[in-house]
Design a protein around this motif. Structure first.
Motif, PDB file in Angstrom:
ATOM      1  N   GLY A 204       4.083   3.069  13.710  1.00 34.67           N
ATOM      2  CA  GLY A 204       2.922   2.437  14.325  1.00 34.67           C
ATOM      3  C   GLY A 204       3.150   2.103  15.779  1.00 34.67           C
ATOM      4  N   LYS A 205       2.297   1.208  16.297  1.00 33.44           N
ATOM      5  CA  LYS A 205       2.331   0.804  17.698  1.00 33.44           C
ATOM      6  C   LYS A 205       2.625  -0.683  17.800  1.00 33.44           C
ATOM      7  N   ILE A 222       3.531  -5.017  14.561  1.00 32.29           N
ATOM      8  CA  ILE A 222       3.269  -3.575  14.642  1.00 32.29           C
ATOM      9  C   ILE A 222       1.948  -3.273  13.960  1.00 32.29           C
ATOM     10  N   LYS A 223       1.090  -2.529  14.665  1.00 30.37           N
ATOM     11  CA  LYS A 223      -0.162  -2.062  14.085  1.00 30.37           C
ATOM     12  C   LYS A 223       0.054  -0.640  13.581  1.00 30.37           C
ATOM     13  N   GLU A 227      -6.191  -0.688   9.244  1.00 34.44           N
ATOM     14  CA  GLU A 227      -6.156  -1.719   8.204  1.00 34.44           C
ATOM     15  C   GLU A 227      -4.877  -2.540   8.211  1.00 34.44           C
ATOM     16  N   TYR A 228      -3.738  -1.912   8.468  1.00 35.35           N
ATOM     17  CA  TYR A 228      -2.451  -2.563   8.212  1.00 35.35           C
ATOM     18  C   TYR A 228      -1.700  -2.944   9.483  1.00 35.35           C
ATOM     19  N   ASN A 229      -1.133  -4.181   9.468  1.00 34.64           N
ATOM     20  CA  ASN A 229      -0.176  -4.660  10.459  1.00 34.64           C
ATOM     21  C   ASN A 229       1.059  -5.168   9.722  1.00 34.64           C
ATOM     22  N   GLU A 244       4.587   0.264  22.692  1.00 31.40           N
ATOM     23  CA  GLU A 244       5.538   1.327  22.348  1.00 31.40           C
ATOM     24  C   GLU A 244       5.256   1.849  20.936  1.00 31.40           C
ATOM     25  N   GLN A 245       5.306   3.157  20.773  1.00 29.97           N
ATOM     26  CA  GLN A 245       5.169   3.779  19.460  1.00 29.97           C
ATOM     27  C   GLN A 245       6.536   3.781  18.775  1.00 29.97           C
ATOM     28  N   VAL A 246       6.561   3.377  17.500  1.00 30.69           N
ATOM     29  CA  VAL A 246       7.818   3.334  16.761  1.00 30.69           C
ATOM     30  C   VAL A 246       7.695   4.187  15.509  1.00 30.69           C
ATOM     31  N   ALA A 247       8.816   4.733  15.071  1.00 30.14           N
ATOM     32  CA  ALA A 247       8.862   5.546  13.864  1.00 30.14           C
ATOM     33  C   ALA A 247       9.263   4.684  12.678  1.00 30.14           C
TER      34      ALA A 247
END
Length: 285
Positions: A204-205, A222-223, A227-229, A244-247
């Protein structure tokens, strides 16, 4: 002297009394406290799910007022410094897409007009019209009674499909110290040692990374999708930045004890802003 008839005298007196009488209209007073015919005034209301900041208010106080958490307000409003809200600024206090009245607004009630049954004459057994018994029925006849619907089965818990393929990962390897409680603990407390890796439970981001929210210490939000955080609190070091985008499984922080009584990770999963039990989503271990 000519003697007048007593009947004539009475007629003259009655005429004088009628002539002296005048029509007086009494003023009408509104029993509620106003005057008759005064136009009703209405108090402007702010839109559902939105709060306008007033002098002396803090983000924490606004969150408590509407029964939401600080990470939710941060995520919904894209705040970078929660301590710098301005008087007159409008904040979203309900998740995007929430129905009016579902959050941030008191429920309203009003009178509902109901049809009044009217007696309809119905002849019984061909009785003559001189003595027709009446049946009391509502206009339109009797309403059909619908069969009760079968209760729907609750949907199985699943993760954000686009981000994780429907599977979450444990964010830390330690033991669970405290479980989810709707009233007292909005997530899981996972133990460990200072410096242990904290990993993203799903891709997510990063929408928040900082320590401006009292009670959460160094925090990451993290979004994952619409729907989900997920929320990661009490970290010792933050290894990612906002936007930042994370895996999934990426190391995002190191476990710590900031604003906590012991080293631990406080982990939450939120669906449409509402905290849900992470144990329903995390794999068994």
């Amino acid at each position: 002297m000519h003697k007048q008839s007593p009947y004539i005298v009475l007629l003259l007196v009655a005429g004088l009394m009628a002539g002296c009488a005048s029509k007086v209209t009494a003023p009408v007073r509104d029993v509620i406290g106003g005057t008759a015919g005064a136009p009703a005034t209405s108090v402007p209301s702010q839109p559902s799910g939105v709060h306008t900041v007033r002098p002396g208010e803090t983000l924490l106080g606004i969150a408590r007022q509407y029964g939401v958490t600080l990470p939710e307000l941060v995520a919904w409003n894209g705040l970078t410094d929660p301590n710098q809200i301005q008087v007159g600024e409008t904040l979203r206090v309900a998740p995007p897409g929430a129905a009016p009245g579902s959050a941030g607004e008191p429920a309203t009630s009003g009178a509902v007009a109901m049809p009044v049954p009217v007696p309809v004459p119905v002849p019984v057994n061909g009785a003559d019209s001189g003595s027709v018994p009446l049946k009391q029925e509502p206009i339109g006849g009797r309403a059909p009674i619908a069969a009760p619907a079968a209760p729907a089965e609750p949907p199985a818990a699943s993760g954000p499909g686009a981000a994780t393929g429907g599977q979450w990962l444990w964010p830390a390897a330690g033991a669970v110290l405290a479980g989810f409680s709707e009233a007292s603990n909005k997530g899981l407390d996972i133990g460990g040692r200072v410096g242990d890796p904290i990993r993203a439970a799903a891709a997510g981001k990063v929408v928040y990374a900082g320590s401006g929210l009292r009670g959460y210490g160094k925090l990451i939000v993290i979004k994952h999708d619409q729907e989900y955080n997920s929320v990661y609190a009490h970290n010792d070091k933050l290894l990612v930045k906002e936007d930042e985008q994370v895996a999934q499984g990426q190391k995002i922080a190191e476990l710590g004890s900031t604003e906590s009584d012991r080293p631990k990770l406080h982990f939450e999963i939120r669906k449409q802003g509402k905290a849900i039990d992470p144990m329903r989503y995390l794999p068994a271990r």
